[in-house]
Design a protein around this motif. Structure first.
Motif, mmCIF file in Angstrom:
data_model
loop_
_atom_site.group_PDB
_atom_site.id
_atom_site.type_symbol
_atom_site.label_atom_id
_atom_site.label_comp_id
_atom_site.label_asym_id
_atom_site.label_seq_id
_atom_site.Cartn_x
_atom_site.Cartn_y
_atom_site.Cartn_z
ATOM 1 N N ALA A 94 0.831 -1.202 0.000
ATOM 2 C CA ALA A 94 0.000 0.000 0.000
ATOM 3 C C ALA A 94 0.868 1.256 0.000
ATOM 4 N N LYS A 95 1.920 1.240 0.785
ATOM 5 C CA LYS A 95 2.833 2.387 0.838
ATOM 6 C C LYS A 95 3.462 2.636 -0.531
ATOM 7 N N ASN A 96 3.924 1.570 -1.179
ATOM 8 C CA ASN A 96 4.551 1.710 -2.496
ATOM 9 C C ASN A 96 3.570 2.244 -3.540
ATOM 10 N N LEU A 97 2.341 1.743 -3.505
ATOM 11 C CA LEU A 97 1.347 2.179 -4.485
ATOM 12 C C LEU A 97 0.954 3.641 -4.263
ATOM 13 N N LYS A 98 0.839 4.040 -3.014
ATOM 14 C CA LYS A 98 0.540 5.450 -2.724
ATOM 15 C C LYS A 98 1.647 6.354 -3.239
ATOM 16 N N GLU A 99 2.894 5.925 -3.073
ATOM 17 C CA GLU A 99 4.027 6.720 -3.547
ATOM 18 C C GLU A 99 4.030 6.828 -5.066
ATOM 19 N N LYS A 100 3.445 5.845 -5.745
ATOM 20 C CA LYS A 100 3.339 5.889 -7.206
ATOM 21 C C LYS A 100 2.155 6.728 -7.673
ATOM 22 N N GLY A 101 1.339 7.186 -6.726
ATOM 23 C CA GLY A 101 0.230 8.061 -7.075
ATOM 24 C C GLY A 101 -1.125 7.389 -7.189
ATOM 25 N N TYR A 102 -1.234 6.115 -6.815
ATOM 26 C CA TYR A 102 -2.514 5.421 -6.912
ATOM 27 C C TYR A 102 -3.415 5.783 -5.729
ATOM 28 N N GLN A 103 -4.703 5.935 -6.022
ATOM 29 C CA GLN A 103 -5.687 6.131 -4.961
ATOM 30 C C GLN A 103 -6.181 4.764 -4.521
ATOM 31 N N LEU A 104 -6.140 4.499 -3.224
ATOM 32 C CA LEU A 104 -6.415 3.162 -2.714
ATOM 33 C C LEU A 104 -7.666 3.142 -1.845
ATOM 34 N N ILE A 127 -7.595 -0.723 -5.975
ATOM 35 C CA ILE A 127 -7.184 0.494 -6.674
ATOM 36 C C ILE A 127 -8.447 1.227 -7.109
ATOM 37 N N VAL A 128 -8.545 2.495 -6.800
ATOM 38 C CA VAL A 128 -9.704 3.290 -7.206
ATOM 39 C C VAL A 128 -9.457 3.783 -8.628
ATOM 40 N N ASP A 129 -10.252 3.278 -9.579
ATOM 41 C CA ASP A 129 -10.059 3.645 -10.994
ATOM 42 C C ASP A 129 -11.305 3.277 -11.777
ATOM 43 N N ASP A 130 -11.836 4.217 -12.543
ATOM 44 C CA ASP A 130 -13.040 3.977 -13.344
ATOM 45 C C ASP A 130 -12.778 4.150 -14.841
ATOM 46 N N HIS A 131 -11.532 4.036 -15.246
ATOM 47 C CA HIS A 131 -11.175 4.435 -16.605
ATOM 48 C C HIS A 131 -11.322 3.332 -17.642
ATOM 49 N N PRO A 136 -12.098 -3.555 -13.813
ATOM 50 C CA PRO A 136 -11.288 -2.883 -12.792
ATOM 51 C C PRO A 136 -9.871 -3.433 -12.750
ATOM 52 N N TYR A 137 -8.977 -2.662 -12.149
ATOM 53 C CA TYR A 137 -7.669 -3.202 -11.816
ATOM 54 C C TYR A 137 -7.838 -4.471 -10.981
ATOM 55 N N PRO A 138 -6.848 -5.365 -10.992
ATOM 56 C CA PRO A 138 -6.857 -6.453 -10.020
ATOM 57 C C PRO A 138 -6.832 -5.880 -8.598
ATOM 58 N N PHE A 139 -7.343 -6.659 -7.654
ATOM 59 C CA PHE A 139 -7.172 -6.267 -6.260
ATOM 60 C C PHE A 139 -6.107 -7.157 -5.628
ATOM 61 N N PHE A 140 -5.650 -6.759 -4.455
ATOM 62 C CA PHE A 140 -4.581 -7.479 -3.771
ATOM 63 C C PHE A 140 -5.118 -8.101 -2.486
ATOM 64 N N TRP A 180 -1.466 -1.899 -16.593
ATOM 65 C CA TRP A 180 -1.273 -2.978 -15.625
ATOM 66 C C TRP A 180 0.222 -3.244 -15.396
ATOM 67 N N ALA A 181 1.026 -3.147 -16.442
ATOM 68 C CA ALA A 181 2.472 -3.333 -16.288
ATOM 69 C C ALA A 181 3.032 -2.293 -15.317
ATOM 70 N N LYS A 182 2.576 -1.064 -15.444
ATOM 71 C CA LYS A 182 3.017 0.000 -14.542
ATOM 72 C C LYS A 182 2.601 -0.310 -13.108
ATOM 73 N N LEU A 183 1.386 -0.766 -12.931
ATOM 74 C CA LEU A 183 0.893 -1.087 -11.599
ATOM 75 C C LEU A 183 1.790 -2.110 -10.904
ATOM 76 N N PHE A 184 2.195 -3.144 -11.643
ATOM 77 C CA PHE A 184 2.974 -4.231 -11.054
ATOM 78 C C PHE A 184 4.481 -3.996 -11.124
ATOM 79 N N GLY A 185 4.887 -2.855 -11.662
ATOM 80 C CA GLY A 185 6.313 -2.576 -11.759
ATOM 81 C C GLY A 185 7.019 -3.436 -12.783
ATOM 82 N N LEU A 186 6.300 -3.816 -13.855
ATOM 83 C CA LEU A 186 6.863 -4.658 -14.904
ATOM 84 C C LEU A 186 7.310 -3.797 -16.082
ATOM 85 N N GLN A 187 8.128 -4.379 -16.937
ATOM 86 C CA GLN A 187 8.523 -3.693 -18.155
ATOM 87 C C GLN A 187 7.364 -3.677 -19.136
#
Length: 258
Positions: A94-104, A127-131, A136-140, A180-187
């Motif tokens: 959660a801390k990492n995702l908040k630092e990346k700018g995601y609303q949780l 992840i709060v996202d309606d785009h 929806p994004y996957p949940f954790f 989704w790649a950005k969310l998971f920190g993938l290339q």
């Protein structure tokens, strides 16, 4: 921090009926139990790496309407609803995702009363996202029990195989795969052209599953197919089942992206 695919959620008018179809095709599947605060219940099908299929149904319509759980709010039409990925450190995630700018939203507590009367507990992060066109994004999820505790508890109902791939179809899959790649920190997602060269698909590889994104003309992006790697002894090999708008394919080995 390692994140692995945990399960796929399939909303069903009758989870028991879908479970029975899997059993009839040589797979182990069981009744899960009741989510007391959500108005729902489930049946389950587990595989070697503890990835699983959750068939979720509603047993209290009013309570399901009143819950604030984002997953339950999506249970409107039968079919695949959302993907879940597991972590062993939800607070750090959660801390990492908040630092990346995601609303949780969360972590939120979850629990299920099993048929033997015991209670299973976990936490969930959304992840709060309606785009992205209703998908929806996957949940954790983080389980209260460790991986090894869960494996011991579930050892008699685990199938010899795994969920090998999930196919997602939609009108703008490059944008979705990249997001989704950005969310998971993938290339950047792996790009593949069809044999005829007139369409391009994208692929994200995780340790225990591959997510494939295929272009389609449907209006909304949707989870289209769940591919399951099973052993030779199971009656399901080479078959496909379409159950309550959920498409399952059974294969002998992991899907090839070539």
């Amino acid at each position: 921090m390692e994140i692995q695919f945990d399960h796929i959620v399939h909303y069903c008018s009758s989870p028991e009926r879908v479970m029975d179809q899997f059993i009839d095709n040589g797979l182990k599947a069981v009744e899960g139990g009741v989510h007391a605060n959500w108005g729902t219940y489930n049946c389950l099908c587990f595989f070697n790496n503890l990835s699983y299929i959750e068939w979720i149904g509603i047993n209290d319509v009013q309570q399901s309407k009143e819950t604030e759980n984002p997953l339950i709010k999506q249970l409107k039409q039968e079919g695949f609803v959302q993907l879940a990925f597991r972590t062993e450190n939800m607070n750090l995630l959660a801390k990492n995702l908040k630092e990346k700018g995601y609303q949780l939203l969360g972590p939120l507590p979850g629990s299920r009363k099993k048929n033997d009367g015991s209670e299973l507990k976990w936490s969930m992060l959304f992840i709060v996202d309606d785009h992205h066109n209703s998908l929806p994004y996957p949940f954790f999820i983080q389980w209260e029990e460790s991986f090894f505790q869960r494996k011991e508890t579930l050892k008699n109902i685990i199938n010899e195989g795994e969920i090998s791939y999930i196919n997602i179809n939609g009108p703008d899959v490059y944008e979705l795969a990249t997001t989704w790649a950005k969310l998971f920190g993938l290339q950047e997602p792996l790009r593949k052209s069809s044999n005829k060269g007139n369409s391009v698909s994208y692929h994200l590889s995780f340790k225990n599953c591959t997510i494939n994104f295929f272009p389609a003309t449907n209006a909304h992006t949707q989870i289209h197919e769940c591919g399951i790697n099973v052993n030779n002894g199971l009656a399901t090999i080479g078959r496909s089942l379409i159950l309550e708008n959920g498409h399952y394919s059974f294969i002998k080995k992991s899907i090839s992206l070539s």
